[in-house]
Design an enzyme around this catalytic site. Sequence first.
Site, PDB file in Angstrom:
ATOM      1  N   GLY A   1     -19.686 -31.573  20.322  1.00 62.83           N
ATOM      2  CA  GLY A   1     -20.782 -32.529  20.430  1.00 62.83           C
ATOM      3  C   GLY A   1     -20.501 -33.718  21.320  1.00 62.83           C
ATOM      4  N   THR A   2     -19.731 -33.519  22.379  1.00 66.70           N
ATOM      5  CA  THR A   2     -19.410 -34.618  23.281  1.00 66.70           C
ATOM      6  C   THR A   2     -20.129 -34.432  24.619  1.00 66.70           C
ATOM      7  OG1 THR A   2     -17.458 -33.550  24.220  1.00 66.70           O
ATOM      8  CG2 THR A   2     -17.144 -34.852  22.218  1.00 66.70           C
TER       9      THR A   2
ATOM     10  N   CYS B   1      -8.556 -64.317  15.192  1.00 67.95           N
ATOM     11  CA  CYS B   1      -7.188 -64.024  14.755  1.00 67.95           C
ATOM     12  C   CYS B   1      -6.861 -62.535  14.715  1.00 67.95           C
ATOM     13  CB  CYS B   1      -6.915 -64.656  13.395  1.00 67.95           C
ATOM     14  SG  CYS B   1      -7.737 -63.828  11.999  1.00 67.95           S
TER      15      CYS B   1
ATOM     16  N   HIS C   1     -13.083 -45.335  18.683  1.00 66.48           N
ATOM     17  CA  HIS C   1     -14.051 -46.352  19.092  1.00 66.48           C
ATOM     18  C   HIS C   1     -14.389 -47.331  17.981  1.00 66.48           C
ATOM     19  CE1 HIS C   1     -15.613 -43.677  22.640  1.00 66.48           C
ATOM     20  NE2 HIS C   1     -14.463 -44.265  22.893  1.00 66.48           N
TER      21      HIS C   1
ATOM     22  N   CYS D   1     -12.099 -60.041  13.320  1.00 70.90           N
ATOM     23  CA  CYS D   1     -12.173 -61.451  13.692  1.00 70.90           C
ATOM     24  C   CYS D   1     -11.744 -61.594  15.148  1.00 70.90           C
ATOM     25  CB  CYS D   1     -11.279 -62.302  12.794  1.00 70.90           C
ATOM     26  SG  CYS D   1     -11.277 -64.062  13.264  1.00 70.90           S
TER      27      CYS D   1
ATOM     28  N   CYS E   1     -14.224 -65.580   8.836  1.00 70.48           N
ATOM     29  CA  CYS E   1     -13.138 -64.624   8.702  1.00 70.48           C
ATOM     30  C   CYS E   1     -12.444 -64.836   7.365  1.00 70.48           C
ATOM     31  CB  CYS E   1     -12.154 -64.808   9.852  1.00 70.48           C
ATOM     32  SG  CYS E   1     -10.617 -63.863   9.678  1.00 70.48           S
TER      33      CYS E   1
ATOM     34  N   ASN F   1     -17.171 -41.245  17.225  1.00 72.30           N
ATOM     35  CA  ASN F   1     -18.242 -41.780  16.392  1.00 72.30           C
ATOM     36  C   ASN F   1     -17.765 -42.953  15.549  1.00 72.30           C
ATOM     37  OD1 ASN F   1     -19.796 -39.710  17.430  1.00 72.30           O
ATOM     38  ND2 ASN F   1     -19.437 -38.356  15.681  1.00 72.30           N
TER      39      ASN F   1
ATOM     40  N   THR G   1     -25.387 -27.910  24.813  1.00 73.91           N
ATOM     41  CA  THR G   1     -25.549 -27.529  26.204  1.00 73.91           C
ATOM     42  C   THR G   1     -24.233 -27.785  26.927  1.00 73.91           C
ATOM     43  OG1 THR G   1     -26.319 -29.740  26.830  1.00 73.91           O
ATOM     44  CG2 THR G   1     -28.008 -28.124  26.210  1.00 73.91           C
TER      45      THR G   1
ATOM     46  N   TYR H   1     -26.081 -53.728  15.527  1.00 77.02           N
ATOM     47  CA  TYR H   1     -25.095 -53.019  14.706  1.00 77.02           C
ATOM     48  C   TYR H   1     -25.449 -53.042  13.223  1.00 77.02           C
ATOM     49  CZ  TYR H   1     -22.305 -52.208  18.804  1.00 77.02           C
ATOM     50  OH  TYR H   1     -21.893 -51.762  20.042  1.00 77.02           O
TER      51      TYR H   1
END
Length: 236
Positions: free
Chosen positions: A173-174, A118, A107, A115, A134, A91, A201, A55
């Site tokens: 765009g999904t 908590c 998402h 955290c 945290c 996204n 597509t 990430y």
Amino acid sequence: MVASKIVILTGAGISAESGLGTFRDNGGLWDRHRIEDVATPEAFARDPDLVHSFYNTRRAQAAQAEPNPAHFALAWLQADWPGEVVIVTQNVDWLHEKAGGTAIHMHGELSRALCANCGHRSPAPLVMTPADPCRACGARATRPDIVWFGEIPYRMEEIADHLHSCDLFVAIGTSGQVYPAAGFVTEAAYAGARTLEINMTDSETSAAFDDHRVGLASQTVPAWVTAQLDGVRQLL
């Protein structure tokens, strides 16, 4: 008939032209990383360094990315449409906001930290590590504020309310492969909304839509937005 309320679902395809990789296409993120290794609570418990590294890379890419014409067109639609335009995005980048728009991030967001101890949320640094405390409780349990596989997407009741009250539902765009978002077209149609898919597509749910536009988001979305706003002006 002009739709007074439009709900738009955006997926990875709208950000692909900004240089952010999609997940399920050939060469996508899931071709290079196993979901089980980087995108589940179990993966984070097992190897937080690996998950943070994944990430951190995506956060750095998102920070460098710029909105493309599709993002700007949707922000323009939100600003100029006489009714309500709600963007729900799968996204985790912030390109809708960079373009001047607003979005419900079902998402989560790369720019946020959560955290696990908590539940406190805070802005994420560019680089996160397992040692980060945290800001609220001090526990070294901060994780990306991302909805992982097996977790419930955010703000689902609010999204359902929007789907049930919209006049037009648009998916851009999904892939149509990830639920619950893949079921939004059915929910909106059942409530009486017209439905439109804009994609490179056909998707897994293309057959459920009333209408389709095929092509690059940077071209098809601005053209569609222009047509919508021109139609409204002719009625005024």
